[in-house]
Write an enzyme that holds these catalytic residues in place. Structure first.
Site, PDB file in Angstrom:
ATOM      1  N   CYS A  89       0.841  -1.206   0.000  1.00  0.00           N
ATOM      2  CA  CYS A  89       0.000   0.000   0.000  1.00  0.00           C
ATOM      3  C   CYS A  89       0.874   1.255   0.000  1.00  0.00           C
ATOM      4  O   CYS A  89       1.832   1.351   0.759  1.00  0.00           O
ATOM      5  CB  CYS A  89      -0.920  -0.008   1.224  1.00  0.00           C
ATOM      6  N   CYS A 148       0.382   4.992   6.892  1.00  0.00           N
ATOM      7  CA  CYS A 148      -0.238   4.820   8.216  1.00  0.00           C
ATOM      8  C   CYS A 148       0.768   4.095   9.125  1.00  0.00           C
ATOM      9  O   CYS A 148       1.146   2.953   8.832  1.00  0.00           O
ATOM     10  CB  CYS A 148      -1.530   4.018   8.092  1.00  0.00           C
ATOM     11  N   CYS A 189       0.501   0.413  10.326  1.00  0.00           N
ATOM     12  CA  CYS A 189       0.042  -0.642   9.408  1.00  0.00           C
ATOM     13  C   CYS A 189       1.160  -1.456   8.759  1.00  0.00           C
ATOM     14  O   CYS A 189       2.046  -0.907   8.103  1.00  0.00           O
ATOM     15  CB  CYS A 189      -0.816  -0.016   8.310  1.00  0.00           C
ATOM     16  N   CYS A 191     -16.324  -9.210   5.912  1.00  0.00           N
ATOM     17  CA  CYS A 191     -15.699  -7.907   5.650  1.00  0.00           C
ATOM     18  C   CYS A 191     -14.470  -8.090   4.772  1.00  0.00           C
ATOM     19  O   CYS A 191     -13.518  -8.772   5.160  1.00  0.00           O
ATOM     20  CB  CYS A 191     -15.266  -7.254   6.951  1.00  0.00           C
ATOM     21  N   CYS A 250     -19.426  -6.230   4.045  1.00  0.00           N
ATOM     22  CA  CYS A 250     -18.727  -5.002   4.415  1.00  0.00           C
ATOM     23  C   CYS A 250     -17.453  -4.947   3.587  1.00  0.00           C
ATOM     24  O   CYS A 250     -16.880  -5.997   3.269  1.00  0.00           O
ATOM     25  CB  CYS A 250     -18.390  -5.022   5.908  1.00  0.00           C
ATOM     26  N   CYS A 280     -19.376   2.073   8.947  1.00  0.00           N
ATOM     27  CA  CYS A 280     -18.613   1.415  10.008  1.00  0.00           C
ATOM     28  C   CYS A 280     -17.381   2.284  10.223  1.00  0.00           C
ATOM     29  O   CYS A 280     -16.543   2.409   9.326  1.00  0.00           O
ATOM     30  CB  CYS A 280     -18.217   0.001   9.559  1.00  0.00           C
ATOM     31  N   ARG A 290     -17.705  -2.501  18.233  1.00  0.00           N
ATOM     32  CA  ARG A 290     -16.937  -3.750  18.017  1.00  0.00           C
ATOM     33  C   ARG A 290     -15.646  -3.760  18.814  1.00  0.00           C
ATOM     34  O   ARG A 290     -14.827  -2.847  18.705  1.00  0.00           O
ATOM     35  CB  ARG A 290     -16.634  -3.962  16.528  1.00  0.00           C
TER      36      ARG A 290
HETATM   37  N1  SAM Z   1      -6.550   0.452   3.149  1.00  0.00           N
HETATM   38  C1  SAM Z   1      -7.837   0.794   3.611  1.00  0.00           C
HETATM   39  C2  SAM Z   1      -7.833   1.991   4.526  1.00  0.00           C
HETATM   40  O1  SAM Z   1      -6.923   2.158   5.305  1.00  0.00           O
HETATM   41  O2  SAM Z   1      -8.774   2.769   4.465  1.00  0.00           O
HETATM   42  C3  SAM Z   1      -8.553  -0.362   4.277  1.00  0.00           C
HETATM   43  C4  SAM Z   1      -7.809  -1.363   5.153  1.00  0.00           C
HETATM   44  S1  SAM Z   1      -7.091  -0.728   6.656  1.00  0.00           S
HETATM   45  C5  SAM Z   1      -6.041  -2.024   7.112  1.00  0.00           C
HETATM   46  C6  SAM Z   1      -8.462  -0.692   7.794  1.00  0.00           C
HETATM   47  C7  SAM Z   1      -8.219  -0.233   9.208  1.00  0.00           C
HETATM   48  O3  SAM Z   1      -7.545  -1.256   9.952  1.00  0.00           O
HETATM   49  C8  SAM Z   1      -7.358   0.990   9.446  1.00  0.00           C
HETATM   50  O4  SAM Z   1      -8.039   2.182   9.228  1.00  0.00           O
HETATM   51  C9  SAM Z   1      -6.995   0.844  10.904  1.00  0.00           C
HETATM   52  O5  SAM Z   1      -7.953   1.475  11.716  1.00  0.00           O
HETATM   53  C10 SAM Z   1      -7.028  -0.682  11.130  1.00  0.00           C
HETATM   54  N2  SAM Z   1      -5.678  -1.204  11.382  1.00  0.00           N
HETATM   55  C11 SAM Z   1      -4.689  -1.378  10.480  1.00  0.00           C
HETATM   56  N3  SAM Z   1      -3.569  -1.837  11.064  1.00  0.00           N
HETATM   57  C12 SAM Z   1      -3.849  -1.965  12.387  1.00  0.00           C
HETATM   58  C13 SAM Z   1      -3.081  -2.379  13.504  1.00  0.00           C
HETATM   59  N4  SAM Z   1      -1.807  -2.735  13.397  1.00  0.00           N
HETATM   60  N5  SAM Z   1      -3.691  -2.399  14.709  1.00  0.00           N
HETATM   61  C14 SAM Z   1      -4.986  -2.021  14.834  1.00  0.00           C
HETATM   62  N6  SAM Z   1      -5.751  -1.608  13.813  1.00  0.00           N
HETATM   63  C15 SAM Z   1      -5.185  -1.565  12.599  1.00  0.00           C
HETATM   64 FE1  SF4 Z   2      -2.760   1.258   3.407  1.00  0.00          FE
HETATM   65 FE2  SF4 Z   2      -2.645   0.126   5.787  1.00  0.00          FE
HETATM   66 FE3  SF4 Z   2      -3.087   2.733   5.600  1.00  0.00          FE
HETATM   67 FE4  SF4 Z   2      -5.002   0.991   4.801  1.00  0.00          FE
HETATM   68  S1  SF4 Z   2      -4.227   1.272   6.869  1.00  0.00           S
HETATM   69  S2  SF4 Z   2      -4.296   2.839   3.725  1.00  0.00           S
HETATM   70  S3  SF4 Z   2      -3.720  -0.669   4.019  1.00  0.00           S
HETATM   71  S4  SF4 Z   2      -1.210   1.652   4.961  1.00  0.00           S
END
Ligand code: SAM
Ligand code: SF4
Ligand code: DTB
Length: 340
Positions: free
Chosen positions: A73, A77, A80, A117, A148, A208, A280
């Protein structure tokens, strides 16, 4: 020891008002902060009372996650493992084939999940990708499951296409307060997130939206996040509260763990502020004791992710969760698609 007489207890009448389960969109930040400051027992009493006004207190909604497109990606973030910017153990996998997704959804349904989801590691979907996701949504809906998706930012037209395909919920988290957000993500703004949420709601999809705790935020950040959610024109139908899953290679690995009771407080305040929404108990359950999870359910959590994997990280095994639910006398909530 002399106890404080009930009549002199300054918060008693204010506390009673919190137990009614009234759905309000005009909470002030001071009210939200005052909830966090309540004695733990008062907070849990109010949360459980509000919960009972809207829900069966012994039922939990069961969702299963599948990462349909993993890793690589472009976003940054800092929590992530799927960001291309960090060196983690996550592989980059292309978008899954339709048939493989349907098989996973059927298996999740057979294990008792009522919502499926689908997550994709995109900044936002491209037209061809959205077509493929739409086909997945249609096929999973046909199994009689709620659907979802979480695919990143959406334009209004994309949200409408997903709705047309039969999508029930779109997940898009605010993650944290507007002020803490800038320390966590730089490649998209808080306003981008609010715009996507507006597009989702305007398309008639159920929202959500929640966040993550344990990212170095303070209590004011948690209050501000919940205040933003609870003062939306309509509360999100589903509010995931994630505890950060720390993954090696991500910038937030090694963050100070939060006090488990503060996590329970976060759930309880979310429950009181958005009494008719599903809250949740989302990522992070692998690091929680059964007793802590029981307190989260008492505080009003009424949805979980079920199955041994979240998107890329571990979740408790299904039989472990079944045992916990049996010990607590908790039943799976019936599927809205089967109830009709
Ligand atoms: N890429 C898309 C986005 O970010 O909008 C969708 C998938 S993203 C992995 C969905 C959500 O998962 C993130 O917004 C975050 O809140 C949660 N998430 C991701 N990594 C995480 C982690 N290590 N611990 C807890 N929540 C996490
Ligand atoms: Fe990409 Fe992870 Fe951020 Fe979703 S949460 S936009 S998968 S870096
Ligand atoms: C949400 O709030 N949490 C889920 C889901 N929505 C998409 C994701 C949790 C991801 C945890 C880290 C991982 O497994 O990669």
């Amino acid at each position: 020891m002399h106890g404080t007489p009930q009549a002199e207890y300054p918060q008693r009448s204010a506390l009673a008002a919190l137990t009614t389960g009234e759905v309000r969109n005009n909470w002030t930040l001071d009210e939200v902060r005052a909830l966090f400051a309540l004695p733990f027992n008062d907070l849990l009493f109010a949360a459980q009372s509000a919960h009972r006004q809207h829900f069966d207190p012994n039922a939990v909604q069961i969702s299963t996650l599948l990462s349909v497109k993993t890793g690589g990606c472009p976003e940054d973030c800092s929590y992530c493992p799927q960001s291309i910017r960090y060196e983690t153990d996550v592989n980059n996998d292309p978008l899954m084939e339709l048939q493989a997704v349907v098989e996973q959804a059927r298996a999740a349904k057979d294990r008792g999940a009522t919502r499926f989801c689908m997550g994709a590691a995109w900044r936002s979907p491209k037209p061809r990708q959205l077509e493929q996701i739409n086909a997945m949504v249609e096929a999973v809906s046909e199994l009689g499951m709620e659907t979802c998706a979480t695919l990143g930012m959406l334009q209004p037209e994309q949200a409408r296409q997903l709705k047309q395909a039969g999508l029930d919920y779109y997940n898009h988290n605010l993650d944290t307060s507007a002020r803490h957000y800038e320390k966590i993500i730089t490649t998209r703004t808080y306003q981008h997130r609010l715009d996507t949420l507006a597009a989702v709601r305007d398309a008639g999809l159920k929202v959500c939206c929640g966040g993550i705790v344990g990212m170095g935020e303070d209590e004011l950040d948690r209050a501000e996040l919940l205040h933003t959610l609870a003062t939306m024109a309509e509360h999100p139908g589903s509010v995931p509260i994630n505890q950060l899953v720390q993954v090696e290679g991500t910038p937030l690995d090694g963050s100070a763990a939060i006090d488990p009771l503060d996590f329970v407080r976060m759930i309880a305040v979310a429950r009181i502020l958005m009494p008719a929404s599903h809250v949740r108990l989302s990522a992070g359950r692998e690091d929680m004791s059964d007793e802590m999870q029981a307190l989260c359910f008492l505080a009003g959590a009424n949805s979980i992710f079920y199955g041994e994997k979240l998107l890329t990280t571990a979740n408790p095994a299904a039989d472990q969760d079944r045992q916990l639910m049996t010990r607590l006398g908790i039943q799976p909530e019936p599927c809205s698609k089967q109830r009709a």
